[in-house]
Design a protein around this motif. Structure first.
Motif, mmCIF file in Angstrom:
data_model
loop_
_atom_site.group_PDB
_atom_site.id
_atom_site.type_symbol
_atom_site.label_atom_id
_atom_site.label_comp_id
_atom_site.label_asym_id
_atom_site.label_seq_id
_atom_site.Cartn_x
_atom_site.Cartn_y
_atom_site.Cartn_z
ATOM 1 N N ILE A 83 0.851 -1.181 0.000
ATOM 2 C CA ILE A 83 0.000 0.000 0.000
ATOM 3 C C ILE A 83 0.890 1.235 0.000
ATOM 4 C CG2 ILE A 83 -1.761 1.288 1.249
ATOM 5 C CD1 ILE A 83 -2.838 -1.317 0.188
ATOM 6 N N LEU A 84 0.872 1.979 -1.102
ATOM 7 C CA LEU A 84 1.617 3.235 -1.207
ATOM 8 C C LEU A 84 0.729 4.368 -0.711
ATOM 9 C CD1 LEU A 84 2.899 2.780 -4.870
ATOM 10 C CD2 LEU A 84 4.333 2.600 -2.840
ATOM 11 N N LEU A 85 1.089 4.983 0.398
ATOM 12 C CA LEU A 85 0.293 6.066 0.960
ATOM 13 C C LEU A 85 0.540 7.361 0.192
ATOM 14 C CD1 LEU A 85 0.911 5.319 4.753
ATOM 15 C CD2 LEU A 85 -1.084 4.685 3.377
ATOM 16 N N ILE B 84 4.246 15.712 2.438
ATOM 17 C CA ILE B 84 4.311 15.504 3.883
ATOM 18 C C ILE B 84 3.794 14.097 4.181
ATOM 19 C CG2 ILE B 84 3.476 16.295 6.133
ATOM 20 C CD1 ILE B 84 3.139 19.072 4.817
ATOM 21 N N ALA B 85 4.608 13.297 4.845
ATOM 22 C CA ALA B 85 4.282 11.895 5.108
ATOM 23 C C ALA B 85 3.174 11.774 6.144
ATOM 24 C CB ALA B 85 5.529 11.153 5.592
ATOM 25 N N TRP B 86 2.477 10.643 6.091
ATOM 26 C CA TRP B 86 1.403 10.380 7.056
ATOM 27 C C TRP B 86 1.947 10.358 8.480
ATOM 28 C CZ3 TRP B 86 -3.426 7.149 5.706
ATOM 29 C CH2 TRP B 86 -3.866 7.452 4.404
ATOM 30 N N HIS B 87 3.148 9.847 8.668
ATOM 31 C CA HIS B 87 3.695 9.788 10.024
ATOM 32 C C HIS B 87 4.020 11.179 10.556
ATOM 33 C CE1 HIS B 87 3.976 5.479 9.178
ATOM 34 N NE2 HIS B 87 3.982 5.336 10.489
ATOM 35 N N GLU B 88 4.268 12.120 9.663
ATOM 36 C CA GLU B 88 4.436 13.508 10.101
ATOM 37 C C GLU B 88 3.088 14.089 10.511
ATOM 38 O OE1 GLU B 88 6.252 17.027 11.173
ATOM 39 O OE2 GLU B 88 7.095 15.032 10.778
ATOM 40 N N ILE B 89 2.010 13.688 9.828
ATOM 41 C CA ILE B 89 0.664 14.122 10.216
ATOM 42 C C ILE B 89 0.346 13.626 11.628
ATOM 43 C CG2 ILE B 89 -1.795 13.955 9.675
ATOM 44 C CD1 ILE B 89 -0.113 15.697 7.733
ATOM 45 N N LEU B 90 0.779 12.413 11.955
ATOM 46 C CA LEU B 90 0.573 11.899 13.305
ATOM 47 C C LEU B 90 1.302 12.748 14.343
ATOM 48 C CD1 LEU B 90 0.859 8.027 12.730
ATOM 49 C CD2 LEU B 90 -1.216 9.412 12.913
ATOM 50 N N ASN B 91 2.470 13.241 13.993
ATOM 51 C CA ASN B 91 3.231 14.099 14.913
ATOM 52 C C ASN B 91 2.574 15.462 15.103
ATOM 53 O OD1 ASN B 91 5.242 12.149 15.247
ATOM 54 N ND2 ASN B 91 6.466 12.936 13.549
ATOM 55 N N LEU B 92 1.850 15.916 14.082
ATOM 56 C CA LEU B 92 1.272 17.260 14.102
ATOM 57 C C LEU B 92 -0.173 17.283 14.594
ATOM 58 C CD1 LEU B 92 2.625 18.499 10.644
ATOM 59 C CD2 LEU B 92 3.419 19.225 12.903
ATOM 60 N N GLU C 84 6.551 5.414 1.648
ATOM 61 C CA GLU C 84 5.796 5.213 2.881
ATOM 62 C C GLU C 84 4.601 4.312 2.600
ATOM 63 O OE1 GLU C 84 4.045 7.858 6.578
ATOM 64 O OE2 GLU C 84 3.680 8.567 4.535
ATOM 65 N N GLY C 85 4.399 3.302 3.442
ATOM 66 C CA GLY C 85 3.286 2.403 3.240
ATOM 67 C C GLY C 85 3.473 1.116 4.023
ATOM 68 N N PHE C 86 2.794 0.055 3.594
ATOM 69 C CA PHE C 86 2.879 -1.228 4.295
ATOM 70 C C PHE C 86 2.454 -2.352 3.363
ATOM 71 C CE2 PHE C 86 -1.305 0.562 5.012
ATOM 72 C CZ PHE C 86 -2.171 -0.503 4.800
#
Length: 229
Positions: free
Chosen positions: A34-36, A68-76, A212-214
């Motif tokens: 999965i490519l985010l 901006i990566a999803w994991h950066e959104i989690l930080n913000l 970024e993905g899984f």
């Protein structure tokens, strides 16, 4: 391929509308990553000055924004994981049934935009921030051409040079190699793209560019934020 006079696209050139991802591709592709799609923020390009008929070209869009990566959104934000981001995004576009919506999470994404002008990622087509890195990686694997086709297989697939695809906005919903060993396709309600191939080939692509993905497990659903991933 036709079924009851309805055109059915080949599995290697299609994506599942719902259900378990790996089950859909069983016997065709070993692995799906999965490519985010990245969120993004304007650097020089203000999208409010554009409309659907006069949208910036891919490479102009990339130059005018940064991802901006999803994991950066989690930080913000106060969101706790990428599944919550997925549900928030689908809620914002009305892509899931009302009983599965989470308006609190959607509000957090919207408030982040109001505060920082970070724009939620787009759905339905592969993100422009992913296009060229993925095309360069596929080319590095030895491919020079891709076939592109819509999700319904209504038109004949177009064979296109990867170099041309890098320079132009010509990718479609489903894009695959001539040997049917690799596909990337984007569901219309998804803020991500399915990268399908063997585990070995996907690992090679991720070595070239760490998207970024899984990886999907047997439990991963198309609407993955609502289920165990």
């Amino acid at each position: 391929m036709k079924e009851n006079n309805v055109l059915i696209p080949e599995i290697y050139a299609s994506y599942p509308y719902d259900g378990k991802v790996l089950e859909y591709y069983q016997g065709v592709f070993e692995s799906v990553y999965i490519l985010l799609h990245p969120f993004y923020k304007a650097v020089t390009l203000e999208l409010e000055h554009y409309n659907v008929d006069r949208w910036p070209k891919k490479n102009d869009f990339i130059k005018g924004h940064y991802p901006i990566a999803w994991h950066e959104i989690l930080n913000l934000s106060e969101l706790e994981n990428i599944s919550q981001i997925d549900v928030a995004l689908r809620t914002m576009i009305g892509a899931i049934k009302q009983q599965y919506e989470n308006k609190t999470w959607a509000k957090q994404v919207f408030e982040l935009y109001e505060l920082t002008k970070i724009i939620p990622c787009d759905e339905g087509y592969i993100s422009p921030f992913l296009e060229n890195p993925l095309l360069y990686a596929i080319k590095e694997l030895g491919y020079d051409y891709l076939f592109t086709i819509d999700e319904f297989g209504l038109n004949d697939p177009e064979k296109m040079q990867i170099d041309y695809l890098i320079d132009n906005d010509q990718l479609d919903k489903c894009n695959y190699t001539e040997d049917h060993q690799l596909l990337f396709a984007t569901h219309w309600d998804c803020h991500c793209t399915f990268l399908c191939s063997s585990k070995k080939i996907i690992d090679q692509i991720l070595d070239i560019h760490p998207f970024e993905g899984f990886f999907c497990t047997p439990k991963t659903e198309v609407y993955w934020g609502l289920h165990e991933i």
